[in-house]
Each structure stands twice: as C-alpha cells, then as structure tokens.
Scaffold this motif. Structure first.
Motif, PDB file in Angstrom:
ATOM      1  N   LYS A  44      -2.122  -9.767   3.385  1.00 31.88           N
ATOM      2  CA  LYS A  44      -3.507  -9.947   3.016  1.00 31.88           C
ATOM      3  C   LYS A  44      -4.546 -10.461   4.059  1.00 31.88           C
ATOM      4  CE  LYS A  44      -1.458 -11.099  -1.432  1.00 31.88           C
ATOM      5  NZ  LYS A  44      -1.361 -12.333  -2.605  1.00 31.88           N
ATOM      6  N   ARG A  81      -5.697  -4.445   7.406  1.00 34.99           N
ATOM      7  CA  ARG A  81      -6.196  -3.294   7.085  1.00 34.99           C
ATOM      8  C   ARG A  81      -5.032  -2.369   7.568  1.00 34.99           C
ATOM      9  NH1 ARG A  81     -11.727  -1.252   8.413  1.00 34.99           N
ATOM     10  NH2 ARG A  81     -10.897   0.629   7.676  1.00 34.99           N
ATOM     11  N   VAL A 130       1.470  -4.751   3.744  1.00 36.61           N
ATOM     12  CA  VAL A 130       0.333  -5.079   4.596  1.00 36.61           C
ATOM     13  C   VAL A 130      -0.201  -6.514   4.399  1.00 36.61           C
ATOM     14  CG1 VAL A 130      -2.248  -4.568   5.420  1.00 36.61           C
ATOM     15  CG2 VAL A 130      -0.500  -2.793   4.734  1.00 36.61           C
ATOM     16  N   ALA A 169      -0.312  -1.653  11.184  1.00 32.92           N
ATOM     17  CA  ALA A 169      -1.130  -2.810  10.556  1.00 32.92           C
ATOM     18  C   ALA A 169      -0.954  -4.066  11.236  1.00 32.92           C
ATOM     19  CB  ALA A 169      -0.888  -3.070   9.110  1.00 32.92           C
ATOM     20  N   GLN A 226       0.783  -1.316  -0.003  1.00 35.06           N
ATOM     21  CA  GLN A 226       0.029  -0.002   0.129  1.00 35.06           C
ATOM     22  C   GLN A 226       0.842   1.192   0.023  1.00 35.06           C
ATOM     23  OE1 GLN A 226      -3.559   0.299   2.572  1.00 35.06           O
ATOM     24  NE2 GLN A 226      -3.794  -2.040   2.526  1.00 35.06           N
ATOM     25  N   GLN A 248      -4.014   0.908   9.198  1.00 35.87           N
ATOM     26  CA  GLN A 248      -4.522   1.981   9.940  1.00 35.87           C
ATOM     27  C   GLN A 248      -3.742   3.075   9.963  1.00 35.87           C
ATOM     28  OE1 GLN A 248      -7.298   1.036  11.635  1.00 35.87           O
ATOM     29  NE2 GLN A 248      -7.524  -1.097  10.883  1.00 35.87           N
TER      30      GLN A 248
END
Length: 419
Positions: free
Chosen positions: A347, A350, A345, A384, A309, A352
């Motif tokens: 899989k 999420r 991250v 995360a 990400q 944060q």
C-alpha cells in the motif's frame, strides 16, 4: 517544539510495535513485509502461483518441524504411485514396528494391526488429515521395504533435488528418532529431530501441490473414516472448525506438534482470489489453537499491508500496451499477456510495468518485423517496491503476444523512411 513532536510520534510508534505487535515491521525499506509475531519462531507467506514472498521471519532458519515432515513422506508416496510402484487402492501389510506406534496413546495414530493389510489411500488420508504417525510409517515401510534408514535417505535426496541441502531428516512421521519405536534409525541419537526451514516447507508444499493437485480435496476433510470408525482431523482452520475465520478460505494442509517443535502449521489459503501458502513454526503450546491464531494474524498483516493488482490474459495492460517494431509498416503493435496473474503491491507503492522484446527477434529492444497476430513478441516485466520471489528475482514476468500484425517494409520503403 517541532523536533519534540516528531520524537513523541516515533516513541509511540515503537511502543505500539513492540508491545502490541500491531504494526508491521519491515526488513528494510525495500524488503518484503517482515512478520512480527514475537511468539513465533519462524513464519512465511508466499503466493503459490507467482512465488512472490509476502511476509517472512527467520524463514531460512532450520528448526524442528514435527509432523510437517509428513509432507515430504506424502510427496514420495505420490511419486511412487505415479511411477506405478504403488497404487491408491493397493493393500499393504503393516509391519510390527508401524503397528507398535499405535499402542502409544500420547501420539496421533489410527488403529493398525501388525500383519493386517490396509489401503494406501486410507493410510495416506490418515497421515494427512489426522496426522497419524503409524499410518505415515506404514507408507514409508511400503516404499522402503521396511528399511527406515533407506527412507530417510530418500527424503534427504528428494530435498536436495529441490535445492534444500541442509535439511535433517530421520523419521517419516516427524517424531524424534527415539520415539519412532523399532523404526528408529540406527546409529543416530534418539533425540535427533527432523529439521526444515519455513522456506523449505514452502518449496515442499509447492511440489506436493504440483504433483497431486487433488490432495487439497483430501485435506479439506474435517474427519475421515478409517477401519469403520470416524476420526477427527487436526486442522481447525477449515470451515466449521474451532479456529475458522470467514475472512480466509482455508483448504488444509498439515499440522505438527512436539515439545521441541512447538505448534506448527502449513496452510493453503485462498485470499482475495489468490492461493497462498502459509507457514508458522515454533508457536508456544499455550492453547490448542495457537498455531491457527498465529496463521490468522500473519494473514491479517498481509491483507492490511498489500493490495492485489490483477493482470488479465489477452488484454493490453495500461502502461505497457505496445512494443516498438523495427522495419515494419507499423512503428508499434499492441501486445497482451498470454495468461493472467496478480501482483501483491505494498500500500502506497506503485506497480511498474515494462515490455521488453524477445532478444532473438529484437534489436535495441525493438521487435524486428514482420509480426504476426498472436505471435510471442516479448515479456511483460512487473516490479514494485519490496517485490521478491522465491527464486530470488525481483520481477514477475509474463510472456506477451501481438494482438495485431504488421508486414516487413521492402528495402526501398525502408530507404525512403530514412530520407
């Protein structure tokens, strides 16, 4: 019947994990990905920019590292060059001890003649690309004025400055002390071996890349010319090499091999736009490319279990777009990171995001007005599940700046706001 079905699934999953080595094993529900290659003594993958640990196994266990020792030697040489004590084009005289290693046809070497002068750059390339033991020793002799024990002490001191306190360092090239010919350290067992952990080697590599980013250009050479002859490099994961994989853009860095250490490899690899440092240690010497196969499998585990990400520079981040302002015309101002980054991250997890105001300008996590555009106002905190960095933190932090300004309210306006 339902309970029996669950037990069957659990047994199948366990069997696949143990027998096939296909499924990832986690240190804990919230831990980093645990590398699971049974035939690798220790391994690690770290994002070089953020220090995020992506996978690890026995990463703090010190083990023999063979020629990976040369990374420390080369760092010291780079520092000598930066300080003016050596120069890349300087020619140094090779000692009898260093030249003596050339005669051992079992070892990785380039032809050196005692008393003859060779360029520092050529010796450096030979030690890095071809893992030439005699070239590494010649460089160490030039630094220490032919005092191997002094150079070993320099290596240990440098590692201690980086927080590596328990390293065992005896030779500049990674050979067992007794195999280093006349340059062996007196008063130490002939079987003494240089020992570092996978984590230590990540730290060494980070410092080496920082000290001389151009080293990657050198490490991408599959062969070099030395004394008028061409010599093949030892990194077969480079593009065009026997163990190259188009999925991973390998930029080098260093191989190692002794009977005690097994096959070892520290790699610098571009994956999904990120630069990773990989370490595999103690791979059984069952074929010449075993360490590269282990590195590929380690990278496969990472890419199969993480998504990248990205956080762009100078653009507000969804979920952390604003910061609260106290005593300003605006209650909030939009913020954006000063520089880009990325977070790996797991899989299913999420990322944060949370913005916190600079403590010396804040009250109750509100930035106290006035706020100027482009002013540093806080920190973007990224967390995360399982995220952990080399420095022991579980958060990646980025400075954020205001993308808009707001003036401070007058005392009367502040009073009216309370009414």
């Amino acid at each position: 019947m339902k309970r029996f079905g669950i037990m069957v699934v659990e047994v199948v999953v366990l069997a696949l994990t143990v027998v096939g080595g296909v499924l990832p094993v986690y240190a804990a529900q919230t831990g980093v990905l645990r590398a699971n290659q049974a035939n690798v003594r220790a391994e690690m993958v770290v994002d070089n920019q953020t220090g995020q640990i992506l996978a690890a196994k026995n990463s703090r266990q010190a083990v023999p590292v063979a020629s990976l020792t040369k990374l420390v030697t080369l760092y010291i040489v780079v520092q000598q060059i930066k300080s003016g004590k050596l120069q890349w084009n300087q020619r140094i005289t090779v000692s009898k001890a260093a030249a003596g290693l050339t005669k051992d046809k079992v070892l990785m070497n380039v032809p050196l003649t005692a008393g003859k002068k060779y360029r520092v750059r050529d010796l450096f390339q030979a030690a890095l690309v071809c893992s030439a033991n005699d070239a590494a020793q010649a460089l160490a002799d030039a630094v220490s004025h032919n005092h191997p024990a002094k150079f070993a002490a320099m290596m240990r001191t440098q590692l201690q400055r980086w927080g590596i306190q328990d390293a065992k360092m005896y030779t500049a090239n990674g050979l067992d002390n007794g195999d280093d010919g006349a340059d062996r350290v007196a008063g130490v067992s002939k079987t003494a071996k240089d020992q570092l952990s996978a984590r230590d080697l990540v730290v060494v590599t980070q410092h080496l890349l920082r000290a001389d980013p151009g080293i990657l250009k050198m490490s991408q050479q599959r062969q070099i010319t030395f004394a008028g002859h061409q010599y093949q490099g030892s990194d077969q994961m480079l593009p065009g090499g026997a163990a190259a994989d188009p999925a991973y853009h390998v930029l080098g860095l260093k191989t190692g091999l002794t009977k005690a250490a097994g096959q070892c490899f520290v790699g610098v690899v571009d994956v999904q736009g990120r630069r990773l440092i990989t370490v595999v240690l103690g791979v059984p010497n069952n074929n010449q490319n075993a360490r590269f196969t282990a590195t590929k499998q380690l990278l496969d585990q990472v890419t199969n279990n993480y998504n990248v990400q990205r956080i762009a520079a100078h653009r507000p981040v969804r979920g952390a777009r604003t910061i609260r302002v106290m005593n300003g015309h605006k209650h909030r101002v939009t913020v954006a990171p000063r520089k880009e980054t990325a977070v790996w991250v797991r899989k299913g997890a999420r990322l944060q995001k949370r913005v916190t105001a600079l403590p010396n300008h804040a009250k109750n996590n509100q930035f106290v007005a006035p706020v100027a555009r482009d002013q540093r106002v806080g920190t973007l905190n990224l967390t995360a599940r399982g995220l952990r960095c080399m420095d022991g933190t579980t958060t990646i932090k980025l400075p954020v700046e205001a993308t808009q300004s707001t003036a401070r309210l007058s005392w009367w306006a502040r009073l009216m706001r309370l009414v």
